[in-house]
Design an enzyme around this catalytic site. Sequence first.
Site, mmCIF file in Angstrom:
data_model
loop_
_atom_site.group_PDB
_atom_site.id
_atom_site.type_symbol
_atom_site.label_atom_id
_atom_site.label_comp_id
_atom_site.label_asym_id
_atom_site.label_seq_id
_atom_site.Cartn_x
_atom_site.Cartn_y
_atom_site.Cartn_z
ATOM 1 N N GLN A 99 1.037 -1.301 0.085
ATOM 2 C CA GLN A 99 -0.009 -0.013 -0.093
ATOM 3 C C GLN A 99 0.649 1.191 -0.102
ATOM 4 O OE1 GLN A 99 -3.358 -0.723 3.034
ATOM 5 N NE2 GLN A 99 -1.636 -2.186 3.556
ATOM 6 N N ASN A 100 2.099 1.079 0.219
ATOM 7 C CA ASN A 100 3.173 2.033 0.112
ATOM 8 C C ASN A 100 3.535 2.683 -1.091
ATOM 9 O OD1 ASN A 100 3.066 1.613 2.689
ATOM 10 N ND2 ASN A 100 5.120 0.567 2.593
ATOM 11 N N VAL A 101 3.539 4.081 -1.076
ATOM 12 C CA VAL A 101 3.760 4.672 -2.521
ATOM 13 C C VAL A 101 5.030 5.277 -2.616
ATOM 14 C CG1 VAL A 101 1.341 5.604 -2.528
ATOM 15 C CG2 VAL A 101 3.157 7.075 -1.597
ATOM 16 N N HIS A 117 -1.642 1.318 -4.323
ATOM 17 C CA HIS A 117 -1.871 2.841 -4.219
ATOM 18 C C HIS A 117 -1.016 3.842 -4.963
ATOM 19 C CE1 HIS A 117 -4.087 1.804 -0.020
ATOM 20 N NE2 HIS A 117 -4.490 1.544 -0.917
ATOM 21 N N CYS A 125 -1.644 13.846 -16.069
ATOM 22 C CA CYS A 125 -2.110 15.146 -16.514
ATOM 23 C C CYS A 125 -3.583 15.458 -15.878
ATOM 24 C CB CYS A 125 -2.622 15.310 -17.886
ATOM 25 S SG CYS A 125 -3.151 16.775 -18.501
HETATM 26 P P1 OAD Z 1 -1.095 3.015 9.135
HETATM 27 O O1 OAD Z 1 -0.236 3.946 9.633
HETATM 28 O O2 OAD Z 1 -2.715 2.960 8.968
HETATM 29 O O3 OAD Z 1 -0.696 1.469 9.773
HETATM 30 C C1 OAD Z 1 0.788 1.333 10.148
HETATM 31 C C2 OAD Z 1 0.870 0.270 10.877
HETATM 32 O O4 OAD Z 1 2.011 -0.107 10.925
HETATM 33 C C3 OAD Z 1 0.254 0.233 12.289
HETATM 34 O O5 OAD Z 1 -0.502 -1.007 12.393
HETATM 35 C C4 OAD Z 1 1.534 0.256 13.166
HETATM 36 O O6 OAD Z 1 1.325 -0.573 14.313
HETATM 37 C C5 OAD Z 1 2.336 -0.613 12.367
HETATM 38 N N1 OAD Z 1 3.939 -0.237 12.428
HETATM 39 C C6 OAD Z 1 4.406 0.915 12.696
HETATM 40 N N2 OAD Z 1 5.885 0.805 12.758
HETATM 41 C C7 OAD Z 1 6.045 -0.597 12.749
HETATM 42 C C8 OAD Z 1 7.230 -1.517 12.580
HETATM 43 N N3 OAD Z 1 8.411 -0.868 12.830
HETATM 44 N N4 OAD Z 1 6.995 -2.818 12.647
HETATM 45 C C9 OAD Z 1 5.845 -3.244 12.481
HETATM 46 N N5 OAD Z 1 4.922 -2.421 12.517
HETATM 47 C C10 OAD Z 1 4.826 -1.234 12.426
HETATM 48 O O7 OAD Z 1 -0.543 2.515 7.619
HETATM 49 P P2 OAD Z 1 -1.088 1.390 6.398
HETATM 50 O O8 OAD Z 1 -2.020 0.494 7.002
HETATM 51 O O9 OAD Z 1 -0.159 1.364 5.418
HETATM 52 O O10 OAD Z 1 -3.786 5.143 1.945
HETATM 53 O O11 OAD Z 1 -2.416 2.549 5.735
HETATM 54 C C11 OAD Z 1 -2.902 2.046 4.819
HETATM 55 C C12 OAD Z 1 -3.547 3.246 3.861
HETATM 56 O O12 OAD Z 1 -4.062 4.383 4.575
HETATM 57 C C13 OAD Z 1 -2.360 3.996 3.193
HETATM 58 O O13 OAD Z 1 -1.869 3.289 1.952
HETATM 59 C C14 OAD Z 1 -2.856 5.279 2.863
HETATM 60 C C15 OAD Z 1 -3.420 5.617 4.176
HETATM 61 O O14 OAD Z 1 -4.381 6.514 4.246
HETATM 62 C C16 OAD Z 1 -3.929 6.118 0.930
HETATM 63 O O15 OAD Z 1 -3.539 7.276 1.103
HETATM 64 C C17 OAD Z 1 -4.766 5.727 -0.027
#
Ligand code: OAD
Length: 247
Positions: A99-101, A117, A125
Site C-alpha cells: 500500500q506504500n507509495v 496505491h 495530467c
Molecule cells: P497505518 O499508518 O494505518 O498503519 C501502520 C501500521 O504499522 C500500524 O498498525 C503500526 O502499528 C504498524 N507499525 C509501525 N511501525 C512498525 C514497525 N516498525 N514494525 C511493524 N509494524 C509497525 O498505515 P497503512 O496500514 O499502510 O492510503 O495505511 C493504509 C493506507 O491508509 C495507506 O496506504 C494510505 C493511508 O491513508 C492512501 O493514502 C490511499
Amino acid sequence: MDLDQIVRAVRGARRITVLTGAGVSAASGIPTFRGPDGLWKQFRAEQLATPEAFERDPRLVWEWYDWRRQKVAACQPNAAHRVLAAWSQRWPTCHIITQNVDDLHLRVGTRDLVRLHGSIWDVSCWNGCAAAPSRWRDERVPLDEVPPRCPHCGGLVRPAVVWFGESLDPADVEAAHAATASCDLFISAGTSAIVYPAAAFLHDAKRRGATTAEINLETTPASEIVDIAVQGKVEEVLEQVEAALGA
Ligand code: OAD
C-alpha cells in the site's frame, strides 16, 4: 512471540504473498498514517488526499506531496524491504503487495510487486489531455514549480497516487487477487489492516485455506483472525526469520 511458528510457516510454504503497509517503511524514517506521530494526526486527509482537495487547492496538495517526496528521497530501504526483496528473488511464487507509495520495495529490487496505491514518483495530467501518457515518472526533488504543469497541454499535473474516493487500478487489483488466491501463506506486515480493499486480501486468503500471519508492533483487526500473530518490529522480525531460514 510466535517467531518459531512463522519460521515454520515460511519454511513449509510453497507460495507466499505478503501485504505491506506504512509500518514496513517506518524504520526508514517515513512517517506512518495512523500512529501517534502519524500523518493523519497532523494533516486532514480530506484536505490533501482527495480529488476535491486538489480541485480546491492544487498548490497546497502539491506542497504536501513535494514535502513527502523530499522525505522519501532522503530515506533508505531497511531490512524489511531487503528480506522481502530476497524472498521475491529466491522464490518466483512469492508476491509482494504494497500500500506504500514510497517505492522503497522497488529500490531493493523486489520482483512481482503490486503497488496498490501507486507511486509518489508518478504523475498524470489532471485534464487527461490526449497528448500525455496516462502517467509518467517525475523524480524532481524538490519540484522546481509548484504545482507542476503538464508538458503537453500546460494544464495541471497531479500525483498519480490513489486518493480517497478513487478506484484502484483494475490491473493492480486483479494482480493482487491472483496473488492472494494462489498463496498458501499470506502475511500482513506493518499495516493497520483497516483500509479496503487491501485489508480484504487477508480475509480472502484465509477463506481459501491459506495460513495467515501478521507482523505488527500492535494488535490490529487482523490480529484476531490470523493463525500466527507476531508482535514486533517488522524489520527485526523478518531479519530473524531470514536468519532462522539460514539465508
Ligand atoms: P497505518 O499508518 O494505518 O498503519 C501502520 C501500521 O504499522 C500500524 O498498525 C503500526 O502499528 C504498524 N507499525 C509501525 N511501525 C512498525 C514497525 N516498525 N514494525 C511493524 N509494524 C509497525 O498505515 P497503512 O496500514 O499502510 O492510503 O495505511 C493504509 C493506507 O491508509 C495507506 O496506504 C494510505 C493511508 O491513508 C492512501 O493514502 C490511499
